[in-house]
Design a protein around this motif. Structure first.
Motif, PDB file in Angstrom:
ATOM      1  N   PHE A   1      15.191  30.880  10.195  1.00 44.70           N
ATOM      2  CA  PHE A   1      13.787  30.579   9.898  1.00 44.70           C
ATOM      3  C   PHE A   1      13.703  29.868   8.554  1.00 44.70           C
ATOM      4  O   PHE A   1      14.545  30.087   7.677  1.00 44.70           O
TER       5      PHE A   1
ATOM      6  N   THR B   1      17.266  35.787  15.215  1.00 49.25           N
ATOM      7  CA  THR B   1      16.703  36.592  16.303  1.00 49.25           C
ATOM      8  C   THR B   1      17.492  36.378  17.592  1.00 49.25           C
ATOM      9  O   THR B   1      18.013  35.275  17.829  1.00 49.25           O
TER      10      THR B   1
ATOM     11  N   ARG C   1       4.022  26.966  24.573  1.00 50.48           N
ATOM     12  CA  ARG C   1       5.289  26.860  23.842  1.00 50.48           C
ATOM     13  C   ARG C   1       5.941  28.237  23.828  1.00 50.48           C
ATOM     14  O   ARG C   1       5.305  29.236  23.486  1.00 50.48           O
TER      15      ARG C   1
ATOM     16  N   THR D   1       9.925  30.617  23.437  1.00 55.17           N
ATOM     17  CA  THR D   1      11.371  30.795  23.311  1.00 55.17           C
ATOM     18  C   THR D   1      11.686  31.831  24.413  1.00 55.17           C
ATOM     19  O   THR D   1      10.748  32.294  25.087  1.00 55.17           O
TER      20      THR D   1
ATOM     21  N   VAL E   1      11.892  34.838  24.179  1.00 53.76           N
ATOM     22  CA  VAL E   1      11.075  36.037  23.944  1.00 53.76           C
ATOM     23  C   VAL E   1       9.933  36.136  24.963  1.00 53.76           C
ATOM     24  O   VAL E   1       9.681  37.201  25.525  1.00 53.76           O
ATOM     25  N   TYR E   2       9.253  35.009  25.172  1.00 52.77           N
ATOM     26  CA  TYR E   2       7.996  35.038  25.928  1.00 52.77           C
ATOM     27  C   TYR E   2       8.129  34.489  27.349  1.00 52.77           C
ATOM     28  O   TYR E   2       7.179  34.549  28.113  1.00 52.77           O
TER      29      TYR E   2
ATOM     30  N   PRO F   1      10.665  26.818  16.161  1.00 54.42           N
ATOM     31  CA  PRO F   1       9.427  26.922  15.381  1.00 54.42           C
ATOM     32  C   PRO F   1       9.042  25.610  14.697  1.00 54.42           C
ATOM     33  O   PRO F   1       7.858  25.269  14.602  1.00 54.42           O
TER      34      PRO F   1
ATOM     35  N   TRP G   1       4.002  33.812  19.241  1.00 56.27           N
ATOM     36  CA  TRP G   1       4.469  33.994  17.851  1.00 56.27           C
ATOM     37  C   TRP G   1       4.075  35.405  17.397  1.00 56.27           C
ATOM     38  O   TRP G   1       3.114  35.971  17.931  1.00 56.27           O
ATOM     39  N   PRO G   2       4.755  35.957  16.400  1.00 57.57           N
ATOM     40  CA  PRO G   2       4.334  37.257  15.851  1.00 57.57           C
ATOM     41  C   PRO G   2       2.937  37.200  15.223  1.00 57.57           C
ATOM     42  O   PRO G   2       2.392  36.114  15.019  1.00 57.57           O
TER      43      PRO G   2
ATOM     44  N   VAL H   1       8.897  42.448  17.186  1.00 56.32           N
ATOM     45  CA  VAL H   1       9.668  41.330  16.613  1.00 56.32           C
ATOM     46  C   VAL H   1      11.043  41.803  16.131  1.00 56.32           C
ATOM     47  O   VAL H   1      11.146  42.825  15.453  1.00 56.32           O
TER      48      VAL H   1
HETATM   49  O1  173 Z   1      10.368  31.240  17.781  1.00 58.45           O
HETATM   50  C1  173 Z   1       9.855  32.264  18.247  1.00 58.45           C
HETATM   51  O2  173 Z   1       8.712  32.344  18.650  1.00 58.45           O
HETATM   52  C2  173 Z   1      10.688  33.465  18.318  1.00 58.45           C
HETATM   53  O3  173 Z   1      11.409  33.654  19.248  1.00 58.45           O
HETATM   54  C3  173 Z   1      10.638  34.408  17.180  1.00 58.45           C
HETATM   55  C4  173 Z   1      11.440  35.536  17.181  1.00 58.45           C
HETATM   56  C5  173 Z   1      11.401  36.407  16.118  1.00 58.45           C
HETATM   57  C6  173 Z   1      10.557  36.159  15.062  1.00 58.45           C
HETATM   58  C7  173 Z   1       9.747  35.055  15.063  1.00 58.45           C
HETATM   59  C8  173 Z   1       9.769  34.177  16.117  1.00 58.45           C
END
Ligand code: 173
Length: 322
Positions: A35, A91, A165, A167, A169-170, A186, A203-204, A228
């Motif tokens: 990040f 992550t 949008r 990753t 995660v979603y 990001p 996003w968080p 997260v």
């Molecule tokens: O990029 C993201 O949305 C993502 O996967 C993520 C994962 C951990 C923290 C922040 C963003």
């Protein structure tokens, strides 16, 4: 001076030298974050680096080469696995190509101290040793929900016709709600919103302001979902080359890093307020609709993990669920 005294001094001198010779030299570890520097995903990690460098003189120092300008986010996993860097703040969603189980940590329903007590950390660390060639040192971002942010209004959990949008995660969740998805790091979210390539993003609760996305965000959907996860991984060859004192020191710093979770939780509250003040409206599902929304998120999240890792998925589910 009598002869005995001279022998005594010489002996002390020799022991002193011997001790110095067996003690390892200070080691400098190369670190990267997936990040951007000084943004939400890097904050706790950067505090950890500062503390290591302040307290680890003569033992361990960290040379921080920075964020995604140094290494693209989706390549950070590979960099720490291969030893291009010694330490990474990354992550699981960014290295599912190496191990699909990595994305399961977002499904943890209790914070890291509890996972260290109930045996989950041990299982995770062994899995990460084997599949990623890393030591799972610490979780640097925890206790924070993810959210769906939108520029088009919805009145029920149905994303049909919307492009989001994502990753990993979603992905499973937004698709299960009928959405179309496009993956970006990001660093490309702002442009995607600006050009209208996407109608929203995952996003968080924290970090929307870091890269200016509040300018292009109308709504946040509540409740949030998942937890997260950003973690500090150490290349396993590097870890094994350290001596006991160095490893003990880093473990102590890791536990300190996880105590910063209390600050993370406070920042989450502050950011919720700040979003409202910036004019980001909430689309809130209440009661049973909210419960069903979150239940669906976990259901499809675990389905995704278990289908890709029938070997470890079910055990991870047991260890990470309440
Ligand atoms: O990029 C993201 O949305 C993502 O996967 C993520 C994962 C951990 C923290 C922040 C963003």
């Amino acid at each position: 001076m009598n002869a005995w005294r001279i022998v005594g001094i010489a002996a002390v001198g020799a022991i002193g030298l011997g001790a110095a010779a067996v003690q390892a030299a200070e080691v400098t570890l190369k670190a990267v974050s997936s990040f951007a520097e000084k943004t939400a995903g890097s904050l706790n990690f950067e505090k950890f680096i500062d503390k290591v460098n302040a307290e680890g003189k003569g033992l361990v120092q960290i040379n921080y080469i920075g964020g995604p300008k140094a290494i693209p986010p989706f390549e950070v996993g590979n960099a720490v696995r291969s030893g291009v860097v010694d330490i990474a703040n990354v992550t699981g969603a960014f290295y599912t190509n190496i191990m699909p189980e990595s994305d399961a940590l977002k499904l943890a329903q209790m914070p890291m101290p509890e996972l260290r007590r109930n045996g989950a950390w041990d299982y995770i660390n062994r899995l990460w040793n084997e599949k990623m060639n890393v030591w799972y040192l610490a979780r640097s971002w925890d206790s924070t929900p993810f959210h769906l942010y939108l520029n088009k209004k919805i009145d029920k959990p149905d994303l049909t016709g919307l492009k989001l949008r994502i990753t990993p995660v979603y992905r499973d969740f937004f698709q299960a709600l009928g959405g179309t998805v496009v993956q970006t790091p990001p660093g490309e979210v702002y442009t995607a919103l600006e050009r209208g390539v996407v109608d929203g993003y995952g996003w968080p609760i924290q970090g929307v302001f870091d890269l200016g996305w509040h300018e292009k965000t109308k709504y946040r959907v509540d409740p949030g979902f998942y937890n997260v996860e950003v973690s500090v991984l150490v290349n396993l060859n590097t870890w094994r080359r350290l001596d006991d004192k160095q490893r003990e020191f880093l473990n102590r710093m890791a536990l300190w890093l996880e105590t910063l979770d209390a600050e993370t939780i406070q920042r989450n509250e502050a950011e919720r307020k700040r979003q409202a003040e910036a004019g980001i409206q909430t689309i809130a599902f209440e009661g049973q609709a909210a419960e069903a929304f979150v239940r669906k998120a976990y259901e499809v999240g675990w389905q995704g993990i278990i289908s890709k890792s029938p070997e470890h998925g079910p055990r991870l589910r047991q260890l990470l669920s309440k």
